[in-house]
Design a protein around this motif. Structure first.
Motif, PDB file in Angstrom:
ATOM      1  N   GLY A  54       0.787  -1.230   0.000  1.00 54.80           N
ATOM      2  CA  GLY A  54       0.000   0.000   0.000  1.00 54.80           C
ATOM      3  C   GLY A  54       0.812   1.267   0.000  1.00 54.80           C
ATOM      4  O   GLY A  54       0.259   2.368   0.062  1.00 54.80           O
ATOM      5  N   MET A  55       2.139   1.143  -0.085  1.00 57.45           N
ATOM      6  CA  MET A  55       2.988   2.328  -0.132  1.00 57.45           C
ATOM      7  C   MET A  55       3.142   2.807  -1.578  1.00 57.45           C
ATOM      8  O   MET A  55       2.480   2.310  -2.479  1.00 57.45           O
ATOM      9  CB  MET A  55       4.339   2.019   0.503  1.00 57.45           C
ATOM     10  CG  MET A  55       4.262   1.792   2.003  1.00 57.45           C
ATOM     11  SD  MET A  55       5.876   1.579   2.797  1.00 57.45           S
ATOM     12  CE  MET A  55       6.202  -0.137   2.420  1.00 57.45           C
ATOM     13  N   CYS A  56       4.021   3.773  -1.790  1.00 56.81           N
ATOM     14  CA  CYS A  56       4.225   4.356  -3.121  1.00 56.81           C
ATOM     15  C   CYS A  56       5.717   4.328  -3.444  1.00 56.81           C
ATOM     16  O   CYS A  56       6.555   4.139  -2.567  1.00 56.81           O
ATOM     17  CB  CYS A  56       3.739   5.804  -3.181  1.00 56.81           C
ATOM     18  SG  CYS A  56       2.247   6.146  -2.246  1.00 56.81           S
ATOM     19  N   ALA A  57       6.032   4.544  -4.693  1.00 61.78           N
ATOM     20  CA  ALA A  57       7.444   4.588  -5.097  1.00 61.78           C
ATOM     21  C   ALA A  57       7.584   5.413  -6.360  1.00 61.78           C
ATOM     22  O   ALA A  57       6.676   5.452  -7.195  1.00 61.78           O
ATOM     23  CB  ALA A  57       7.993   3.180  -5.325  1.00 61.78           C
ATOM     24  N   VAL A  58       8.719   6.068  -6.494  1.00 63.75           N
ATOM     25  CA  VAL A  58       9.050   6.774  -7.722  1.00 63.75           C
ATOM     26  C   VAL A  58      10.543   6.590  -7.973  1.00 63.75           C
ATOM     27  O   VAL A  58      11.339   6.643  -7.036  1.00 63.75           O
ATOM     28  CB  VAL A  58       8.692   8.278  -7.635  1.00 63.75           C
ATOM     29  CG1 VAL A  58       9.466   8.975  -6.535  1.00 63.75           C
ATOM     30  CG2 VAL A  58       8.931   8.977  -8.974  1.00 63.75           C
ATOM     31  N   LYS A  59      10.906   6.306  -9.211  1.00 61.75           N
ATOM     32  CA  LYS A  59      12.308   6.116  -9.566  1.00 61.75           C
ATOM     33  C   LYS A  59      12.578   6.758 -10.918  1.00 61.75           C
ATOM     34  O   LYS A  59      11.734   6.726 -11.818  1.00 61.75           O
ATOM     35  CB  LYS A  59      12.651   4.629  -9.659  1.00 61.75           C
ATOM     36  CG  LYS A  59      12.900   3.938  -8.319  1.00 61.75           C
ATOM     37  CD  LYS A  59      14.227   4.327  -7.694  1.00 61.75           C
ATOM     38  CE  LYS A  59      14.569   3.443  -6.487  1.00 61.75           C
ATOM     39  NZ  LYS A  59      13.673   3.620  -5.352  1.00 61.75           N
ATOM     40  N   PHE A  60      13.777   7.320 -11.057  1.00 58.23           N
ATOM     41  CA  PHE A  60      14.264   7.855 -12.321  1.00 58.23           C
ATOM     42  C   PHE A  60      15.407   6.940 -12.779  1.00 58.23           C
ATOM     43  O   PHE A  60      16.444   6.876 -12.124  1.00 58.23           O
ATOM     44  CB  PHE A  60      14.761   9.285 -12.154  1.00 58.23           C
ATOM     45  CG  PHE A  60      13.686  10.262 -11.774  1.00 58.23           C
ATOM     46  CD1 PHE A  60      13.070  11.053 -12.732  1.00 58.23           C
ATOM     47  CD2 PHE A  60      13.273  10.382 -10.450  1.00 58.23           C
ATOM     48  CE1 PHE A  60      12.069  11.949 -12.383  1.00 58.23           C
ATOM     49  CE2 PHE A  60      12.271  11.276 -10.087  1.00 58.23           C
ATOM     50  CZ  PHE A  60      11.662  12.060 -11.059  1.00 58.23           C
ATOM     51  N   ILE A  61      15.187   6.213 -13.879  1.00 60.37           N
ATOM     52  CA  ILE A  61      16.215   5.327 -14.428  1.00 60.37           C
ATOM     53  C   ILE A  61      16.969   6.120 -15.488  1.00 60.37           C
ATOM     54  O   ILE A  61      16.411   6.474 -16.532  1.00 60.37           O
ATOM     55  CB  ILE A  61      15.601   4.063 -15.058  1.00 60.37           C
ATOM     56  CG1 ILE A  61      14.557   3.446 -14.111  1.00 60.37           C
ATOM     57  CG2 ILE A  61      16.683   3.065 -15.409  1.00 60.37           C
ATOM     58  CD1 ILE A  61      15.098   3.021 -12.779  1.00 60.37           C
ATOM     59  N   ASN A 279       6.241  14.360  -5.107  1.00 58.30           N
ATOM     60  CA  ASN A 279       5.784  14.679  -3.756  1.00 58.30           C
ATOM     61  C   ASN A 279       4.688  13.728  -3.293  1.00 58.30           C
ATOM     62  O   ASN A 279       4.666  13.288  -2.140  1.00 58.30           O
ATOM     63  CB  ASN A 279       5.293  16.126  -3.689  1.00 58.30           C
ATOM     64  CG  ASN A 279       6.427  17.137  -3.783  1.00 58.30           C
ATOM     65  OD1 ASN A 279       7.593  16.803  -3.533  1.00 58.30           O
ATOM     66  ND2 ASN A 279       6.107  18.361  -4.150  1.00 58.30           N
ATOM     67  N   ASP A 280       3.756  13.421  -4.190  1.00 54.18           N
ATOM     68  CA  ASP A 280       2.657  12.519  -3.823  1.00 54.18           C
ATOM     69  C   ASP A 280       3.175  11.154  -3.395  1.00 54.18           C
ATOM     70  O   ASP A 280       2.724  10.581  -2.400  1.00 54.18           O
ATOM     71  CB  ASP A 280       1.691  12.348  -5.000  1.00 54.18           C
ATOM     72  CG  ASP A 280       0.709  13.491  -5.119  1.00 54.18           C
ATOM     73  OD1 ASP A 280       0.642  14.304  -4.180  1.00 54.18           O
ATOM     74  OD2 ASP A 280       0.015  13.575  -6.138  1.00 54.18           O
ATOM     75  N   THR A 281       4.108  10.626  -4.163  1.00 51.40           N
ATOM     76  CA  THR A 281       4.619   9.287  -3.862  1.00 51.40           C
ATOM     77  C   THR A 281       5.506   9.289  -2.617  1.00 51.40           C
ATOM     78  O   THR A 281       5.414   8.402  -1.776  1.00 51.40           O
ATOM     79  CB  THR A 281       5.385   8.702  -5.047  1.00 51.40           C
ATOM     80  OG1 THR A 281       6.366   9.646  -5.491  1.00 51.40           O
ATOM     81  CG2 THR A 281       4.457   8.383  -6.201  1.00 51.40           C
ATOM     82  N   MET A 282       6.339  10.300  -2.486  1.00 52.45           N
ATOM     83  CA  MET A 282       7.223  10.361  -1.327  1.00 52.45           C
ATOM     84  C   MET A 282       6.449  10.584  -0.037  1.00 52.45           C
ATOM     85  O   MET A 282       6.857  10.141   1.035  1.00 52.45           O
ATOM     86  CB  MET A 282       8.260  11.478  -1.510  1.00 52.45           C
ATOM     87  CG  MET A 282       9.300  11.201  -2.579  1.00 52.45           C
ATOM     88  SD  MET A 282      10.409   9.810  -2.189  1.00 52.45           S
ATOM     89  CE  MET A 282       9.701   8.515  -3.199  1.00 52.45           C
ATOM     90  N   GLN A 283       5.309  11.271  -0.126  1.00 56.65           N
ATOM     91  CA  GLN A 283       4.495  11.553   1.060  1.00 56.65           C
ATOM     92  C   GLN A 283       3.401  10.510   1.280  1.00 56.65           C
ATOM     93  O   GLN A 283       2.615  10.629   2.209  1.00 56.65           O
ATOM     94  CB  GLN A 283       3.864  12.947   0.928  1.00 56.65           C
ATOM     95  CG  GLN A 283       4.887  14.071   0.919  1.00 56.65           C
ATOM     96  CD  GLN A 283       4.272  15.416   0.549  1.00 56.65           C
ATOM     97  OE1 GLN A 283       3.077  15.517   0.261  1.00 56.65           O
ATOM     98  NE2 GLN A 283       5.092  16.453   0.555  1.00 56.65           N
ATOM     99  N   GLY A 284       3.373   9.487   0.431  1.00 60.34           N
ATOM    100  CA  GLY A 284       2.401   8.419   0.620  1.00 60.34           C
ATOM    101  C   GLY A 284       0.967   8.800   0.292  1.00 60.34           C
ATOM    102  O   GLY A 284       0.025   8.226   0.843  1.00 60.34           O
ATOM    103  N   LYS A 285       0.794   9.747  -0.637  1.00 64.23           N
ATOM    104  CA  LYS A 285      -0.554  10.212  -0.984  1.00 64.23           C
ATOM    105  C   LYS A 285      -1.170   9.467  -2.161  1.00 64.23           C
ATOM    106  O   LYS A 285      -2.260   9.828  -2.614  1.00 64.23           O
ATOM    107  CB  LYS A 285      -0.511  11.706  -1.322  1.00 64.23           C
ATOM    108  CG  LYS A 285      -0.158  12.599  -0.137  1.00 64.23           C
ATOM    109  CD  LYS A 285      -0.161  14.053  -0.558  1.00 64.23           C
ATOM    110  CE  LYS A 285       0.169  14.966   0.606  1.00 64.23           C
ATOM    111  NZ  LYS A 285       0.189  16.407   0.189  1.00 64.23           N
ATOM    112  N   ALA A 286      -0.483   8.460  -2.665  1.00 65.83           N
ATOM    113  CA  ALA A 286      -0.995   7.726  -3.828  1.00 65.83           C
ATOM    114  C   ALA A 286      -0.865   6.228  -3.545  1.00 65.83           C
ATOM    115  O   ALA A 286       0.082   5.585  -3.975  1.00 65.83           O
ATOM    116  CB  ALA A 286      -0.231   8.112  -5.089  1.00 65.83           C
ATOM    117  N   GLU A 287      -1.818   5.703  -2.822  1.00 64.22           N
ATOM    118  CA  GLU A 287      -1.743   4.314  -2.368  1.00 64.22           C
ATOM    119  C   GLU A 287      -1.604   3.324  -3.529  1.00 64.22           C
ATOM    120  O   GLU A 287      -2.357   3.370  -4.491  1.00 64.22           O
ATOM    121  CB  GLU A 287      -3.006   3.964  -1.571  1.00 64.22           C
ATOM    122  CG  GLU A 287      -3.010   2.528  -1.047  1.00 64.22           C
ATOM    123  CD  GLU A 287      -4.274   2.189  -0.289  1.00 64.22           C
ATOM    124  OE1 GLU A 287      -4.645   0.999  -0.271  1.00 64.22           O
ATOM    125  OE2 GLU A 287      -4.903   3.102   0.290  1.00 64.22           O
TER     126      GLU A 287
END
Length: 447
Positions: A54-61, A279-287
């Protein structure tokens, strides 16, 4: 894949060889030539575990053209599908951006939904199947609970389950209309109303151009557009989790096209959208949402046009001062940015071995090269100027497959002659290339 005893379908082999021979990443068969990138893959797999909770993640490859960005993204996408995630992918272009004045953001959303995939529909177009399977499973559950499919009790049970999911979406931004369209899809499904089903899918795909049209056909007050499309991606991530999937993984490749936007205001509007996603993913706003960007070093690091030109992103994405030692850059993959380094000599050697095996499995030609010949082939690349930083897997794959194809079609040709000719051409070409670069660099210089 270690030997020729491995059985792979002819179709997968053909798609794989045709794609990688043209420098394109195939949708299937990647695992048969995957090599290296173990640390990067481990980091991305950890992200999937977090998203499943239920968490979020963002990555730049980040990597040069041909370094394996798209390959890595597709590899992790295939793994996500096998693990029960829903995925959506899109290549950005001048017509598909994150924000724009000519519906470029909406075009990206439409591409993502078109490529929506799940385990049972890995090639995209999974939206209708996901909805239909969900409604079918709700009906099956009602029967298992003892409801007669023709009874009023069955209808009440199903409606209650659908309502439960929809009500949990209504409290989110734009969630009310999203839930209303899901309900309309259920109504069309239960009544066999093809027009209502088509209208609901049309809305979810972002194909309504005016609110009036949507209000007339579905009684909803809004449409998906350039401004709000990302809100609906977040809703889709939560929705698929309610249906039993682990989450939604979004892949946005060719992000260098944002770097290429000539207008500064337009470019920064796109970077503002990236900042919002970050910001949404780092702050957990996008389950249950994971977002992966693929781009070149210039897209990230250029201080005039890249993400580093946008101070809010530069301060979030730049390396820690402790990430670089006096002698080498230390590994740290638990960061938003994963930089792809060149493959090692051992990894390239293993790669060409896998290519030869796949080639023989498909063509049955029996073309074989010795370990010494493989090393001789790779030596040509290692001796080029700048090979330590400029050599890419794409270049090696394309050229080695070309060698195998020539040897297969010309039995009189020898590997040694091909390498000898290439080495002589490379020597001449390096001299000419150096001269051209010198002339080009100073052609506009004036005293």
């Amino acid at each position: 894949m270690a030997d020729n005893n491995v059985r792979i379908s002819k179709r997968v082999l053909g798609i794989l060889l045709n794609s990688i021979g043209a420098g394109v990443v195939p949708r299937s068969g990647l695992e048969y030539i995957a090599i290296g990138r173990n640390d990067e893959l481990a980091a991305l797999l950890r992200d999937l575990e977090d998203i499943a909770e239920g968490m979020c993640a963002v990555k730049f490859i980040v990597g040069r053209y041909g370094s394996g960005k798209s390959f890595l993204l597709r590899l992790i996408e295939n793994h996500a599908l096998s693990e029960g995630f829903v995925t959506a992918s899109a290549d950005l272009s001048p017509e598909r951006r994150l924000a724009g004045t000519r519906n470029q953001g909406l075009a990206t959303y439409r591409e993502l939904i078109k490529n929506l995939a799940c385990k049972s529909s890995p090639d995209g177009g999974a939206l209708q199947g996901i909805l239909s399977r969900w409604l079918g499973s709700v009906g099956t559950k009602a029967v298992e609970e003892g409801c007669d499919p023709d009874s009023e009790e069955f209808s009440k049970y199903v409606r209650a389950e659908i309502f439960k999911v929809c009500s949990e979406l209504e409290g989110l931004v734009n969630g009310f209309d999203f839930a209303k369209v899901i309900w309309s899809y259920y109504e069309g499904y239960s009544k066999g109303d093809e027009a209502m089903l088509a209208s609901s899918l049309k809305w979810l795909r972002g194909e309504y151009s005016t609110k009036l049209e949507a209000r007339t056909e579905l009684s909803v007050a809004s449409v998906i557009n350039d401004e709000n499309w990302y809100d609906y991606i977040k809703l889709m991530a939560l929705f698929v989790r309610k249906l039993g999937y682990k989450g939604l993984i979004v892949y946005l490749d060719e992000c260098v096209n944002l770097y290429k936007i000539p207008n500064r205001v337009s470019r920064e509007n796109n970077y503002e959208k990236i900042l919002s996603m970050f910001n949404d993913t780092m702050q957990g706003k996008a389950e249950g949402l994971g977002i992966y960007f693929g781009g070149t070093p210039e897209f990230l690091e250029d201080k005039n046009r890249g993400l580093y030109s946008y101070e809010a992103l530069r301060s979030r994405l730049s390396d820690s001062r402790f990430g670089v030692s006096d002698s080498e850059k230390l590994k740290n993959y638990i960061t938003p940015v994963i930089r792809l380094s060149r493959l090692t000599g051992d990894e390239l050697f293993a790669l060409v071995g896998k290519l030869e095996t796949v080639h023989n499995l498909y063509y049955g030609s029996g073309v074989k090269t010795t370990d010494e010949e493989k090393l001789e082939f790779l030596k040509i690349y290692s001796e080029r100027m700048g090979a330590d930083s400029l050599l890419t897997p794409r270049e090696v794959i394309r050229d080695y497959l070309s060698v195998l194809n020539i040897l297969m079609q010309n039995p009189e040709a020898s590997f040694a002659d091909l390498m000898k000719n290439e080495m002589s051409k490379a020597t001449e070409g390096d001299n000419d290339e150096g001269k051209d670069e010198f002339d080009s660099a100073f052609s506009k210089f004036e005293l």
